[in-house]
Design a protein around this motif. Structure first.
Motif, PDB file in Angstrom:
ATOM      1  N   GLY A 134       0.525  -1.542  -0.063  1.00  0.00           N
ATOM      2  CA  GLY A 134      -0.006   0.410  -0.386  1.00  0.00           C
ATOM      3  C   GLY A 134       1.139   1.102   0.237  1.00  0.00           C
ATOM      4  O   GLY A 134       1.542   0.974  -0.568  1.00  0.00           O
ATOM      5  N   GLN A 135       0.268   2.073   0.760  1.00  0.00           N
ATOM      6  CA  GLN A 135       0.989   3.430   0.442  1.00  0.00           C
ATOM      7  C   GLN A 135       2.260   3.633   1.692  1.00  0.00           C
ATOM      8  O   GLN A 135       1.693   3.760   2.895  1.00  0.00           O
ATOM      9  CB  GLN A 135       0.049   4.827   1.215  1.00  0.00           C
ATOM     10  N   VAL A 136       3.174   3.006   1.367  1.00  0.00           N
ATOM     11  CA  VAL A 136       4.323   3.085   2.001  1.00  0.00           C
ATOM     12  C   VAL A 136       4.864   4.223   2.557  1.00  0.00           C
ATOM     13  O   VAL A 136       4.964   5.009   2.527  1.00  0.00           O
ATOM     14  CB  VAL A 136       5.790   2.316   1.546  1.00  0.00           C
ATOM     15  N   ILE A 137       5.045   4.121   4.121  1.00  0.00           N
ATOM     16  CA  ILE A 137       5.343   5.834   4.998  1.00  0.00           C
ATOM     17  C   ILE A 137       6.136   5.353   5.733  1.00  0.00           C
ATOM     18  O   ILE A 137       6.646   6.586   6.353  1.00  0.00           O
ATOM     19  CB  ILE A 137       3.780   6.334   5.162  1.00  0.00           C
ATOM     20  N   GLY A 138       6.280   4.643   7.044  1.00  0.00           N
ATOM     21  CA  GLY A 138       7.631   5.069   7.508  1.00  0.00           C
ATOM     22  C   GLY A 138       8.109   3.218   7.813  1.00  0.00           C
ATOM     23  O   GLY A 138       7.827   2.156   7.174  1.00  0.00           O
ATOM     24  N   LEU A 139       9.681   3.953   7.499  1.00  0.00           N
ATOM     25  CA  LEU A 139      10.527   2.549   8.135  1.00  0.00           C
ATOM     26  C   LEU A 139      11.511   2.314   9.046  1.00  0.00           C
ATOM     27  O   LEU A 139      12.227   3.530   9.574  1.00  0.00           O
ATOM     28  CB  LEU A 139      11.381   3.381   7.029  1.00  0.00           C
ATOM     29  N   HIS A 140      11.988   1.056   9.305  1.00  0.00           N
ATOM     30  CA  HIS A 140      12.897   1.040  10.610  1.00  0.00           C
ATOM     31  C   HIS A 140      14.004   0.016  10.645  1.00  0.00           C
ATOM     32  O   HIS A 140      12.838  -0.707   9.981  1.00  0.00           O
ATOM     33  CB  HIS A 140      11.968   0.759  11.668  1.00  0.00           C
ATOM     34  N   SER A 141      14.523  -0.633  10.025  1.00  0.00           N
ATOM     35  CA  SER A 141      16.041  -1.216   9.952  1.00  0.00           C
ATOM     36  C   SER A 141      16.136  -1.468  10.858  1.00  0.00           C
ATOM     37  O   SER A 141      17.199  -0.736  11.841  1.00  0.00           O
ATOM     38  CB  SER A 141      16.733  -0.592   9.170  1.00  0.00           C
ATOM     39  N   ASP A 142      15.925  -3.039  11.332  1.00  0.00           N
ATOM     40  CA  ASP A 142      16.096  -3.646  12.949  1.00  0.00           C
ATOM     41  C   ASP A 142      18.217  -4.469  12.819  1.00  0.00           C
ATOM     42  O   ASP A 142      17.618  -5.539  11.943  1.00  0.00           O
ATOM     43  CB  ASP A 142      15.487  -4.511  13.129  1.00  0.00           C
ATOM     44  N   SER A 143      18.879  -4.047  13.044  1.00  0.00           N
ATOM     45  CA  SER A 143      19.456  -4.136  12.732  1.00  0.00           C
ATOM     46  C   SER A 143      20.411  -5.397  13.990  1.00  0.00           C
ATOM     47  O   SER A 143      21.401  -6.731  13.191  1.00  0.00           O
ATOM     48  CB  SER A 143      21.589  -3.461  12.916  1.00  0.00           C
TER      49      SER A 143
END
Length: 375
Positions: A134-143
């Motif tokens: 869908g409308q991708v709006i927030g991201l977080h890469s988990d190391s």
């Protein structure tokens, strides 16, 4: 750097390499206006006031990407981009010498997209390229586990992309995210066909049980190296929620959340507006927010962009492994009801005027909190 103009900065990411005089800090900014580009500013400690600025305007090989958020995966050196429009998750390969080459910049690589899908269901899939977003709006890469978490505005979901070669388990084995897949963690379409709701906060049990009103950003929450759950800012519901993925009850922000449950830790559900909150700091779930956006978690303190209150607010959650159960709230940057712009280096942080704080990233190497001021 101050003479370079940004056009509605939204997405934000920071990368630091080296130490001392050899330290180099790179800031990536996604512009959400008509430019549809990623701006890269490189600062060298040897000459910190003279940044090298380049842009990648070739992120539109799969539609005109509106880069609402950015997240760098340190293991692959990919810069993931949340394309709110045209509903896609893409990345730039930062290992390429042409990633920000003005003449021949590297184009984006599509991870998943084609928003809509069969009957508008936006299904999960393995491989990820077969999924619909869908409308991708927030991201977080988990190391810690390699997952890329992302929120979707129009489907009201928290999902994960697993770029690793191994499956990752969440919720005590109740949810498996296969290698190379996109999988819904929580939120989504209920049995009645409704995607987004504000009145359902309860037992996880299945991915579509807990529903958001308008999820904006996501942060995984760890204590002593163990993942406890997910914090999500719910924009139009004026709240932050926590989904507990452990076997024990967890107390955060003056709220106890049972195993596999989701509940509010900051904000009063679906209540906001300058007429009735004025950014008052009342503690945890008793303190009002007005359209919360980006978040950053620093040493047990959660920072949140309180967009329509023109402030950065904090929620004290824990000190080390010790939980701060009363959820102390403070305002640390910006002032209400003023908005605007001022650059005086002598101002206290709470006297600074912000137009629309949207995203935040913590530069751990330099102990700096970066804020994109959208308006």
């Amino acid at each position: 750097m101050s003479s370079f103009f940004l056009c509605t900065p939204y997405g934000l990411e920071v990368q630091t390499t080296g130490t001392g005089a050899s330290q180099v800090t790179t800031i990536y900014v996604g512009e959400s206006c008509g430019t549809h580009r990623i701006v890269r500013a490189v600062f060298n400690n040897a000459n910190p006031t003279n940044a090298s600025i380049t842009v990648n305007q070739n992120i539109n090989t799969w539609g005109a990407c509106t880069p609402y958020d950015l997240a760098r995966d340190p293991s692959s050196n990919r810069l993931y981009i949340a394309c709110y429009s045209p509903q896609a998750l893409v990345y730039l390969d930062l290992t390429s010498a042409n990633a920000f080459n003005i003449s021949t910049p590297t184009a984006q690589v599509l991870v998943a997209g084609r928003g809509g899908g069969p009957s508008g269901l936006y299904p999960d899939a393995t491989p990820a390229a077969s999924a619909y977003t869908g409308q991708v709006i927030g991201l977080h890469s988990d190391s810690n586990n390699g997952l890329l978490y992302f929120t979707e505005w129009n489907t009201c979901r928290l999902r994960a992309f697993n770029p690793t070669s191994s499956a990752v388990s969440l919720f005590n084995g109740g949810l498996t995210i296969p290698a190379g897949s996109i999988t819904t963690i929580t939120g989504g379409r209920d049995s009645g066909g409704t995607w987004c709701r504000s009145d359902r906060l309860g037992v996880y049990s299945s991915p579509n049980t807990n529903q958001f009103g308008s999820p904006r950003d996501v942060i995984p929450h760890y204590v002593n190296g163990s993942l406890t759950g997910f914090i999500v800012s719910d924009w139009n519901q004026h709240r932050l929620t926590f989904t507990n993925q452990t076997t024990s009850t967890i107390t955060l922000g003056n709220r106890s959340i049972a195993s596999n449950n989701m509940n509010i830790i900051f904000g009063v559900n679906n209540v906001a507006g300058a007429s009735n909150n004025n950014g008052v700091n009342a503690g945890g779930r008793n303190s009002f927010l007005n359209t919360p956006g980006g978040m950053a978690l620093i040493d047990g303190t959660l920072f949140v962009a309180d967009y329509s209150n023109f402030r950065i607010r904090t929620l004290a959650m824990h000190s080390g492994s010790t939980v701060i159960s009363n959820g102390t709230v403070a305002s640390v940057l910006g002032q209400l009801p003023k908005f605007g712009y001022n650059e005086s280096p002598t101002l206290q942080s709470t006297q600074v005027q912000l137009n629309g704080p949207m995203n935040m990233k913590y530069d751990e190497s330099n102990n700096r909190l970066l804020v994109s001021d959208w308006n």
